[in-house]
Structures are given as C-alpha cells and as structure tokens.
Design an enzyme around this catalytic site. Structure first.
Site, PDB file in Angstrom:
ATOM      1  N   ARG A  94      -3.515  -7.105 -11.231  1.00  0.00           N
ATOM      2  CA  ARG A  94      -3.234  -5.837 -10.128  1.00  0.00           C
ATOM      3  C   ARG A  94      -2.442  -6.230  -8.797  1.00  0.00           C
ATOM      4  NH1 ARG A  94      -5.893  -3.636  -5.946  1.00  0.00           N
ATOM      5  NH2 ARG A  94      -7.134  -5.581  -6.162  1.00  0.00           N
ATOM      6  N   ASP A 154      -5.440  14.806  -5.978  1.00  0.00           N
ATOM      7  CA  ASP A 154      -6.872  14.961  -6.544  1.00  0.00           C
ATOM      8  C   ASP A 154      -7.743  16.078  -5.986  1.00  0.00           C
ATOM      9  OD1 ASP A 154      -6.962  11.649  -6.719  1.00  0.00           O
ATOM     10  OD2 ASP A 154      -5.433  12.440  -5.492  1.00  0.00           O
ATOM     11  N   ARG A 157      -6.803  18.898  -8.383  1.00  0.00           N
ATOM     12  CA  ARG A 157      -7.656  18.631  -9.638  1.00  0.00           C
ATOM     13  C   ARG A 157      -9.014  19.247  -9.407  1.00  0.00           C
ATOM     14  NH1 ARG A 157      -5.375  12.687 -10.555  1.00  0.00           N
ATOM     15  NH2 ARG A 157      -3.477  13.487 -12.114  1.00  0.00           N
ATOM     16  N   HIS A 181      -6.955   7.072  -2.800  1.00  0.00           N
ATOM     17  CA  HIS A 181      -6.266   7.647  -4.065  1.00  0.00           C
ATOM     18  C   HIS A 181      -6.598   6.915  -5.348  1.00  0.00           C
ATOM     19  CE1 HIS A 181      -3.937   9.871  -6.951  1.00  0.00           C
ATOM     20  NE2 HIS A 181      -3.114   8.551  -7.197  1.00  0.00           N
TER      21      HIS A 181
HETATM   22  N1  LIG Z   1       0.640   9.089  -5.622  1.00  0.00           N
HETATM   23  C1  LIG Z   1       0.314  10.049  -6.686  1.00  0.00           C
HETATM   24  O1  LIG Z   1      -0.448  11.110  -6.588  1.00  0.00           O
HETATM   25  C2  LIG Z   1       1.085   9.590  -7.902  1.00  0.00           C
HETATM   26  C3  LIG Z   1       0.858  10.178  -9.183  1.00  0.00           C
HETATM   27  C4  LIG Z   1       1.421   9.718 -10.214  1.00  0.00           C
HETATM   28  C5  LIG Z   1       2.480   8.619 -10.017  1.00  0.00           C
HETATM   29  N2  LIG Z   1       2.461   7.984  -8.875  1.00  0.00           N
HETATM   30  C6  LIG Z   1       3.367   6.834  -8.788  1.00  0.00           C
HETATM   31  O2  LIG Z   1       4.889   7.023  -8.523  1.00  0.00           O
HETATM   32  C7  LIG Z   1       5.440   6.061  -8.959  1.00  0.00           C
HETATM   33  C8  LIG Z   1       6.544   6.434  -9.837  1.00  0.00           C
HETATM   34  O3  LIG Z   1       6.008   6.726 -11.089  1.00  0.00           O
HETATM   35  P1  LIG Z   1       7.055   7.272 -12.190  1.00  0.00           P
HETATM   36  O4  LIG Z   1       6.202   7.699 -13.558  1.00  0.00           O
HETATM   37  O5  LIG Z   1       8.153   8.269 -11.609  1.00  0.00           O
HETATM   38  O6  LIG Z   1       7.689   5.867 -12.501  1.00  0.00           O
HETATM   39  P2  LIG Z   1       9.290   5.610 -13.318  1.00  0.00           P
HETATM   40  O7  LIG Z   1       9.135   4.242 -13.750  1.00  0.00           O
HETATM   41  O8  LIG Z   1       9.583   6.818 -14.152  1.00  0.00           O
HETATM   42  O9  LIG Z   1      10.270   5.646 -12.036  1.00  0.00           O
HETATM   43  C9  LIG Z   1      10.248   4.787 -10.967  1.00  0.00           C
HETATM   44  C10 LIG Z   1      11.705   4.759 -10.640  1.00  0.00           C
HETATM   45  O10 LIG Z   1      11.811   3.935  -9.280  1.00  0.00           O
HETATM   46  C11 LIG Z   1      13.271   3.341  -9.459  1.00  0.00           C
HETATM   47  N3  LIG Z   1      13.070   2.050  -8.731  1.00  0.00           N
HETATM   48  C12 LIG Z   1      12.508   1.163  -8.780  1.00  0.00           C
HETATM   49  N4  LIG Z   1      12.746   0.106  -7.814  1.00  0.00           N
HETATM   50  C13 LIG Z   1      13.636   0.747  -6.829  1.00  0.00           C
HETATM   51  C14 LIG Z   1      14.222   0.546  -5.681  1.00  0.00           C
HETATM   52  N5  LIG Z   1      14.164  -0.498  -4.834  1.00  0.00           N
HETATM   53  N6  LIG Z   1      14.835   1.722  -4.778  1.00  0.00           N
HETATM   54  C15 LIG Z   1      15.044   2.774  -5.520  1.00  0.00           C
HETATM   55  N7  LIG Z   1      14.649   3.028  -6.982  1.00  0.00           N
HETATM   56  C16 LIG Z   1      13.800   2.302  -7.346  1.00  0.00           C
HETATM   57  C17 LIG Z   1      13.300   2.905 -10.901  1.00  0.00           C
HETATM   58  O11 LIG Z   1      14.592   2.646 -11.230  1.00  0.00           O
HETATM   59  C18 LIG Z   1      12.803   4.102 -11.519  1.00  0.00           C
HETATM   60  O12 LIG Z   1      13.824   5.036 -11.871  1.00  0.00           O
HETATM   61  C19 LIG Z   1       4.773   4.910  -9.638  1.00  0.00           C
HETATM   62  O13 LIG Z   1       4.258   3.856  -8.681  1.00  0.00           O
HETATM   63  C20 LIG Z   1       3.386   5.874  -9.897  1.00  0.00           C
HETATM   64  O14 LIG Z   1       2.075   4.882  -9.912  1.00  0.00           O
HETATM   65  C21 LIG Z   1       1.905   8.273  -7.804  1.00  0.00           C
END
Ligand SMILES: NC(=O)c1ccc[n+]([C@@H]2O[C@H](COP(=O)([O-])OP(=O)(O)OC[C@H]3O[C@@H](n4cnc5c(N)ncnc54)[C@H](O)[C@@H]3O)[C@@H](O)[C@H]2O)c1
Length: 320
Positions: A94, A154, A157, A181
């Site tokens: 992690r 959340d 939900r 979260h």
């Molecule tokens: N906070 C919430 O409630 C919540 C809910 C769902 C997902 N998330 C989080 O959101 C994030 C994205 O999830 P996802 O499913 O879209 O992932 P994903 O892999 O589909 O998309 C992530 C994108 O970030 C881009 N990226 C990486 N480094 C970068 C940088 N330095 N500059 C610009 N772009 C960059 C990648 O190219 C990719 O397209 C994850 O960290 C996930 O855990 C948060």
C-alpha cells in the site's frame, strides 16, 4: 477561510482522463453546469480521444466546449479536478502505491501553482484524504481551496441504502458518512434524518424492522463494502463517483453553499488538527466556506479520532 477570490468562471479542468475522469466529464457535460471542460492526461492521445468522443454528443446536451488541453489551462479554471493516479499492482505494498500517487499529485500541484491558478483544486485520486493533505501542503494555498471528494460518494451510498431499507425516496433521507474515505469511515447516525425526523423518532414510528441496532450495523458495513463489491464485479468504480463530483463541482461553480462531506484539513475542529478527512462542510465558490461542527455522539467522535489516527499513520509512513 472564505477570502474573496476572483471568479474564474465556469471552466473545469479534469486531470486524468481515465474511467473516473471521463465519466465525470460525461455527467458534467449533461448537467449544463460548465461552460468549458478540458481534459488533461499524461497520455495525450487518451485525453484527445475522450474529448472528441464526448464532444460528438454535443448536439444532445447543453452548450459546452469540450477539448483536450495542457497545463496552461489551469490558470483560469474555476475548478481543477484531479483524478490522475493509478491502481495498485500485484505484489505491491500500500505504501508503494501511496508513494507513487503522492509523487504524481505533487508534480500536478507544482504545475498548477506555476500557472498561478485561481480556482479550487478538488482531489479525487486515492487514497483521497492523504493525497488531499499532500496537495494542500504542496500548494501552500489556504485549506479552503484544496479539498478532496472525501465521503461525498459514501454519503450518497448511505442515503441510497437507507432509502431502500426504509422504503422512502432517497431525496427525503439526509445522512452522512464521515471520517476517512476508506475502511475507518463511519455513519453519523446522530445527524441522520428520514422524512425530517431523527432516526430515534422515525424508527419507533415506522416499526418496519425488529432489530434496528443490527440493521444499523449492517447498513453501515454495506456502505464501507460498496467499493469492494463493485471492484469485485467490474474492476473499478466510476459512475457513482462521477455523479458525486458533479454535485461538488456544481456547488463550487454556482456558489451554492451546499453541505457536503468533502475532505478538508482540520485546524482544531472536532479536537483534530493537521489531518484531512470528511466532516460536514459548507461548499461554495471558494471551496470550503466553513466547517459545520455538528454535535456528534461520543461514539462518533471516537470514530472520527480513529479515522484521524489511521490517516496520520499513513502520512507518517509517507514522510518517513
Ligand atoms: N475518491 C473517490 O471516491 C474515488 C472513487 C473511485 C476512484 N477513485 C480514484 O480515482 C483515481 C482514478 O481512477 P480511474 O479508474 O479513473 O483510473 P484510470 O487508470 O482509468 O485513470 C487514471 C488516469 O490518470 C492518468 N495519469 C497518471 N499520471 C498522470 C499525470 N501525472 N498527469 C496526468 N494524468 C496522469 C493516466 O494516464 C490515466 O489515464 C484512482 O486513484 C482511483 O482510486 C476515487
């Protein structure tokens, strides 16, 4: 908090054009809340492709400009939504994931600061509370302008599950998940209302379930487990969070002063300091306008402290 900031208009920049970023843009475009949506991704082709695909629906949703962009777009954005990051890989700790996502976040924040951006930063990438803290410190901006999506998803939900359980329209259910979260989040039962009534009054009147305490525990755990189930079924979550982000961004762009459980840095509120987590906040044009210090029960206060401990340990690991 709440110092006067110039109003940068209704331009929203989304950093990270993956599942969450693109789904949010899709929902935002249909909402009519933004004048301009700009996608930025280190994979420039992905940002271009997503922007084209979305723009081709232009005839069927309210007028909005959608395009791929770059760091120069940060300068006049009303909100910069950061969904960039990556999910964990097999055989990775992690902490390794956290270290890498924190490095990605810091680089993005440096670009935003270099552009002298005047809008609000909304962090979505996980672990969202720790990364909000990283973004807040790195930017040097006031805590009001650097916030995380926190438990807004959340809380939605929770409201949905409670509305299903009570068989009452979700819009008549007011309920908040607070804290991290993540696994240490908790339901603020003392603030939960159905049909305008606190649960302590509603349940004796309704009498639908015989073991309300057991039901409470089950519902709370179901909220915590939601993301695990969705990831188990389809690999990742993005629709719910996309809509939660529209709610937060709408509150900012329209200066709604809506009460939302965004992640914000506490500075003595609830007896906690220097940790970002979700508590009820009034969200408006400048981000967090004020924190609502709700009267939580002893049990809830101790759960909030528990979340703060978990998050501080993660921050300590990151800076060790
Ligand atoms: N906070 C919430 O409630 C919540 C809910 C769902 C997902 N998330 C989080 O959101 C994030 C994205 O999830 P996802 O499913 O879209 O992932 P994903 O892999 O589909 O998309 C992530 C994108 O970030 C881009 N990226 C990486 N480094 C970068 C940088 N330095 N500059 C610009 N772009 C960059 C990648 O190219 C990719 O397209 C994850 O960290 C996930 O855990 C948060």
């Amino acid at each position: 908090m709440n110092q006067e900031q110039p109003n940068p208009g209704r331009k929203v920049v989304v950093v990270g054009a993956g599942n969450v970023g693109a789904t949010f843009c899709y929902a935002l475009a249909q909402s009519g809340l933004a004048d301009e949506i700009v996608l930025v991704d280190r994979n420039a082709d992905l940002a271009k492709g997503q922007a084209m695909d979305l723009a081709h629906g232009q005839a069927y949703f309210p007028a909005v400009s959608i395009r791929a962009g770059g760091v120069a777009d940060y300068a006049d954005a009303g909100v910069i939504v950061i969904t960039a990051g990556r999910a964990s890989k097999a055989n990775e700790t992690r902490l390794q994931l956290l270290t890498q996502n924190a490095a990605i976040m810091s680089a993005i924040i440096d670009d935003i600061v270099a552009q002298q951006a005047t809008g609000v930063i909304l962090v979505v990438s996980n672990p969202v509370d720790v990364l909000t803290h990283v973004a807040q410190k790195r930017s040097g901006w006031g805590r009001d302008r650097v916030i995380g999506s926190g438990t807004v998803l959340d809380s939605a939900r929770f409201r949905y599950l409670l509305s299903e359980h009570c068989d009452v329209d979700v819009h008549n259910v007011h309920a908040y998940m607070l804290g991290e979260h993540g696994d240490s989040e908790f339901a603020a039962w003392s603030m939960t209302h159905v049909a305008g009534m606190p649960m302590s009054e509603y349940c004796p009147m309704c009498r639908k379930c015989s073991d309300w305490d057991g039901e409470k525990r089950r519902l709370e755990q179901a909220v915590r487990d939601s993301a695990y189930h969705i990831i188990g079924y389809k690999g990742s979550t993005y629709f719910g969070v996309g809509m939660a982000l529209v709610r937060i961004v709408g509150a900012i762009l329209r200066g709604e002063n809506s009460v939302l459980t965004v992640s914000t840095r506490l500075d003595g509120e609830f007896g906690l300091r220097d940790v970002c987590l979700s508590v009820p906040c009034v969200v408006g044009r400048q981000g967090v306008v004020r924190i609502v210090e709700s009267r939580l029960s002893e049990k809830e206060l101790s759960a909030l402290q528990g979340s703060a401990d978990v998050l501080k340990r993660a921050l300590d690991e990151l800076t060790a």
